[in-house]
Design a protein around this motif. Sequence first.
Motif, PDB file in Angstrom:
ATOM      1  N   PHE A 108      28.652  11.751  43.074  1.00 26.23           N
ATOM      2  CA  PHE A 108      28.682  10.645  44.032  1.00 26.23           C
ATOM      3  C   PHE A 108      27.416   9.816  43.943  1.00 26.23           C
ATOM      4  N   ALA A 116      32.550  12.372  48.929  1.00 25.86           N
ATOM      5  CA  ALA A 116      32.649  13.233  47.745  1.00 25.86           C
ATOM      6  C   ALA A 116      33.074  14.648  48.144  1.00 25.86           C
ATOM      7  N   VAL A 128      29.922  19.741  44.085  1.00 24.08           N
ATOM      8  CA  VAL A 128      29.633  18.343  44.384  1.00 24.08           C
ATOM      9  C   VAL A 128      28.162  18.119  44.052  1.00 24.08           C
ATOM     10  N   LEU A 144      32.605   7.436  43.384  1.00 25.29           N
ATOM     11  CA  LEU A 144      32.936   8.848  43.199  1.00 25.29           C
ATOM     12  C   LEU A 144      33.483   9.070  41.799  1.00 25.29           C
TER      13      LEU A 144
END
Length: 151
Positions: A108, A116, A128, A144
């Motif tokens: 992200f 995200a 992530v 994203l």
Amino acid sequence: MEHAHPLDRPFPWRTLALAASVLALGAGSVVALVDRPAATGAEPSSSRHGPALPPLRPRSRISVLVLNGNGISGVAGTKATSILALGYRHAIPSDAPQLDYARSVVLFRTGWQREAERLARDSGIGAVATLDGRVAPAYAHVPLILILGAN
């Protein structure tokens, strides 16, 4: 046969109403004192967890770049289709710069972490991370990026 005798003085309804009011007020005060949070010098409960977070951006306003990082033909297109079915605005399938990712990850841009994390939950991906130099500059505008690994 017995008869009721009239009272010599009027019924004290005002006194009775005043007594009931005092009792109700006293009971309310006791409840207020018992339910009161302890005075610890902490901030009020509304700011206990920091400032309020802005609402998540709706999926319908988010574009996602889906990169095939595992070399399996068609996997990015299939995942992009499932992301579109969840209501995301765009899901652009493409190939990652390398095809040997062991794990899938959602990357992200700054300010998009909560979205995200939601995309990772939506896609069943556990990792992530912030966006770094892994993606071509042509896709730098996409907030994203989902890289599909071997897992």
